[in-house]
Design a protein around this motif. Sequence first.
Motif, PDB file in Angstrom:
ATOM      1  N   ILE A  79      43.532  39.287  53.296  1.00  0.00           N
ATOM      2  CA  ILE A  79      43.502  40.470  52.566  1.00  0.00           C
ATOM      3  C   ILE A  79      42.163  40.447  51.777  1.00  0.00           C
ATOM      4  O   ILE A  79      41.518  41.118  51.653  1.00  0.00           O
ATOM      5  CB  ILE A  79      44.600  40.627  51.536  1.00  0.00           C
ATOM      6  N   ARG A  80      41.854  39.200  51.575  1.00  0.00           N
ATOM      7  CA  ARG A  80      40.579  38.853  50.917  1.00  0.00           C
ATOM      8  C   ARG A  80      39.309  39.326  51.833  1.00  0.00           C
ATOM      9  O   ARG A  80      38.600  40.090  51.055  1.00  0.00           O
ATOM     10  CB  ARG A  80      40.438  37.444  50.405  1.00  0.00           C
ATOM     11  N   LYS A  81      39.565  38.873  52.995  1.00  0.00           N
ATOM     12  CA  LYS A  81      38.481  39.180  53.981  1.00  0.00           C
ATOM     13  C   LYS A  81      38.386  40.834  54.093  1.00  0.00           C
ATOM     14  O   LYS A  81      37.224  41.422  54.052  1.00  0.00           O
ATOM     15  CB  LYS A  81      38.939  38.754  55.568  1.00  0.00           C
ATOM     16  N   ASP A  82      39.381  41.565  54.220  1.00  0.00           N
ATOM     17  CA  ASP A  82      39.283  43.171  54.390  1.00  0.00           C
ATOM     18  C   ASP A  82      38.991  43.626  52.906  1.00  0.00           C
ATOM     19  O   ASP A  82      38.148  44.771  52.910  1.00  0.00           O
ATOM     20  CB  ASP A  82      40.711  43.666  54.653  1.00  0.00           C
ATOM     21  N   CYS A  83      38.994  42.878  52.050  1.00  0.00           N
ATOM     22  CA  CYS A  83      38.548  43.433  50.516  1.00  0.00           C
ATOM     23  C   CYS A  83      37.181  43.250  50.511  1.00  0.00           C
ATOM     24  O   CYS A  83      36.540  44.242  50.138  1.00  0.00           O
ATOM     25  CB  CYS A  83      39.356  42.797  49.234  1.00  0.00           C
ATOM     26  N   LEU A  84      36.522  42.124  51.110  1.00  0.00           N
ATOM     27  CA  LEU A  84      35.192  41.951  51.113  1.00  0.00           C
ATOM     28  C   LEU A  84      34.437  43.217  51.976  1.00  0.00           C
ATOM     29  O   LEU A  84      33.366  43.430  51.686  1.00  0.00           O
ATOM     30  CB  LEU A  84      34.760  40.524  51.346  1.00  0.00           C
ATOM     31  N   LYS A  85      35.087  43.543  53.210  1.00  0.00           N
ATOM     32  CA  LYS A  85      34.507  44.222  53.882  1.00  0.00           C
ATOM     33  C   LYS A  85      34.577  45.544  53.399  1.00  0.00           C
ATOM     34  O   LYS A  85      33.697  46.367  53.662  1.00  0.00           O
ATOM     35  CB  LYS A  85      35.437  44.064  55.187  1.00  0.00           C
ATOM     36  N   ALA A  86      35.763  45.918  52.557  1.00  0.00           N
ATOM     37  CA  ALA A  86      35.833  47.239  51.962  1.00  0.00           C
ATOM     38  C   ALA A  86      34.566  47.188  50.918  1.00  0.00           C
ATOM     39  O   ALA A  86      33.691  48.194  50.674  1.00  0.00           O
ATOM     40  CB  ALA A  86      37.021  47.125  51.148  1.00  0.00           C
ATOM     41  N   ILE A 106      41.747  49.827  42.976  1.00  0.00           N
ATOM     42  CA  ILE A 106      40.854  48.771  43.393  1.00  0.00           C
ATOM     43  C   ILE A 106      41.165  47.713  42.292  1.00  0.00           C
ATOM     44  O   ILE A 106      40.975  46.350  42.666  1.00  0.00           O
ATOM     45  CB  ILE A 106      39.231  49.162  43.501  1.00  0.00           C
ATOM     46  N   ASN A 107      41.482  48.032  41.098  1.00  0.00           N
ATOM     47  CA  ASN A 107      41.750  46.928  40.264  1.00  0.00           C
ATOM     48  C   ASN A 107      42.906  46.021  40.613  1.00  0.00           C
ATOM     49  O   ASN A 107      43.005  44.868  40.080  1.00  0.00           O
ATOM     50  CB  ASN A 107      42.293  47.564  38.918  1.00  0.00           C
ATOM     51  N   ILE A 108      43.716  46.584  41.501  1.00  0.00           N
ATOM     52  CA  ILE A 108      44.842  45.691  41.995  1.00  0.00           C
ATOM     53  C   ILE A 108      44.328  44.529  42.974  1.00  0.00           C
ATOM     54  O   ILE A 108      44.560  43.287  42.744  1.00  0.00           O
ATOM     55  CB  ILE A 108      45.968  46.354  42.600  1.00  0.00           C
ATOM     56  N   ALA A 109      43.256  44.729  43.613  1.00  0.00           N
ATOM     57  CA  ALA A 109      42.528  43.771  44.403  1.00  0.00           C
ATOM     58  C   ALA A 109      41.980  42.860  43.570  1.00  0.00           C
ATOM     59  O   ALA A 109      42.140  41.558  43.907  1.00  0.00           O
ATOM     60  CB  ALA A 109      41.326  44.326  45.143  1.00  0.00           C
ATOM     61  N   LEU A 110      41.423  42.881  42.333  1.00  0.00           N
ATOM     62  CA  LEU A 110      40.934  41.845  41.372  1.00  0.00           C
ATOM     63  C   LEU A 110      41.978  41.335  40.687  1.00  0.00           C
ATOM     64  O   LEU A 110      42.174  40.020  40.646  1.00  0.00           O
ATOM     65  CB  LEU A 110      40.138  42.745  40.339  1.00  0.00           C
ATOM     66  N   GLU A 119      32.427  40.016  41.899  1.00  0.00           N
ATOM     67  CA  GLU A 119      32.153  40.824  42.914  1.00  0.00           C
ATOM     68  C   GLU A 119      32.134  42.268  42.913  1.00  0.00           C
ATOM     69  O   GLU A 119      31.532  42.970  43.294  1.00  0.00           O
ATOM     70  CB  GLU A 119      33.137  40.618  44.179  1.00  0.00           C
ATOM     71  N   VAL A 120      33.252  42.674  41.755  1.00  0.00           N
ATOM     72  CA  VAL A 120      33.441  44.059  41.582  1.00  0.00           C
ATOM     73  C   VAL A 120      32.503  44.465  40.381  1.00  0.00           C
ATOM     74  O   VAL A 120      31.877  45.787  40.609  1.00  0.00           O
ATOM     75  CB  VAL A 120      34.777  44.294  41.129  1.00  0.00           C
ATOM     76  N   LEU A 121      32.074  43.559  39.663  1.00  0.00           N
ATOM     77  CA  LEU A 121      30.833  43.998  38.800  1.00  0.00           C
ATOM     78  C   LEU A 121      29.763  44.281  39.444  1.00  0.00           C
ATOM     79  O   LEU A 121      28.813  45.007  39.029  1.00  0.00           O
ATOM     80  CB  LEU A 121      30.838  42.938  37.655  1.00  0.00           C
ATOM     81  N   SER A 122      29.363  43.380  40.444  1.00  0.00           N
ATOM     82  CA  SER A 122      28.199  43.772  41.142  1.00  0.00           C
ATOM     83  C   SER A 122      27.957  45.004  41.950  1.00  0.00           C
ATOM     84  O   SER A 122      27.328  45.455  42.117  1.00  0.00           O
ATOM     85  CB  SER A 122      27.761  42.438  42.137  1.00  0.00           C
ATOM     86  N   LEU A 123      29.323  45.241  42.172  1.00  0.00           N
ATOM     87  CA  LEU A 123      29.452  46.623  42.891  1.00  0.00           C
ATOM     88  C   LEU A 123      29.053  47.669  41.981  1.00  0.00           C
ATOM     89  O   LEU A 123      28.493  48.729  42.206  1.00  0.00           O
ATOM     90  CB  LEU A 123      30.874  46.739  43.523  1.00  0.00           C
ATOM     91  N   LEU A 124      29.340  47.602  40.793  1.00  0.00           N
ATOM     92  CA  LEU A 124      29.377  48.508  39.612  1.00  0.00           C
ATOM     93  C   LEU A 124      27.723  48.657  39.344  1.00  0.00           C
ATOM     94  O   LEU A 124      27.171  49.703  39.030  1.00  0.00           O
ATOM     95  CB  LEU A 124      29.850  48.411  38.422  1.00  0.00           C
ATOM     96  N   GLU A 125      27.098  47.432  39.269  1.00  0.00           N
ATOM     97  CA  GLU A 125      25.647  47.366  39.437  1.00  0.00           C
ATOM     98  C   GLU A 125      24.776  48.140  40.387  1.00  0.00           C
ATOM     99  O   GLU A 125      23.954  48.724  39.899  1.00  0.00           O
ATOM    100  CB  GLU A 125      25.203  45.905  39.511  1.00  0.00           C
ATOM    101  N   ASP A 126      25.465  48.050  41.354  1.00  0.00           N
ATOM    102  CA  ASP A 126      24.853  48.759  42.510  1.00  0.00           C
ATOM    103  C   ASP A 126      24.951  50.357  42.642  1.00  0.00           C
ATOM    104  O   ASP A 126      24.651  50.985  43.387  1.00  0.00           O
ATOM    105  CB  ASP A 126      25.310  48.180  43.889  1.00  0.00           C
TER     106      ASP A 126
END
Length: 173
Positions: A79-86, A106-110, A119-126
Amino acid sequence: MNGLIQIYTGDGKGKTTQAVGQAVRAAGCGFKICFIHFFKDPRRFAYGEDKVFKKIGIKVLHFVIQHPHFYPHLSKERIRKDCLKALEDIKKIFKKNFDMLILDEINIALRDGFLKEKEVLSLLEDKPKKLHLILTGRGASRDLLKKADLVSEIRKIKHPFDKGIKAVKGIEY
Ligand code: ATP
Ligand code: MG
């Protein structure tokens, strides 16, 4: 105007349906929208909103369609691998000029440890400046909430599930 980051969290019903409502309103204003579901298997439930989204031109994607809570044979690593791909796919979607992007659950993944907070914070930065981004799901972390412009916590007072009523078509899916 810069796009807003909105988070809908809490233990009451109405997080995903709120994101659906925002998407419909924005579609009526001519926004180009992508609605991404996490942990929802469209083969298991035909989500009513997906049908409407397709009719009104909202792009719908399903990422990481199974959660180990319902599919215990799935490994956390998988699941982690799939989340990182997402996350990688979402970064590509950032380049596609959407006006609004919804990351449903997505909050559930965290919360469940499939993604790290950084990883999610860095997504928000982008996030592209103009993009309106909506995150839903229980248990949003404190640092995630800090990054949002709008946070609503939906609190359960009653839910029919408590008296054993299972998911109702047209209400829950
Ligand atoms: P909805 O999609 O209806 O807006 P939600 O996104 O707020 O609900 P989730 O946390 O994603 O709710 O939960 C998924 C499912 O569980 C939904 O079908 C929802 O109706 C149901 N649910 C929501 N809150 C509760 C609760 N407190 N107890 C039991 N089931 C709940
Ligand atoms: Mg939901």
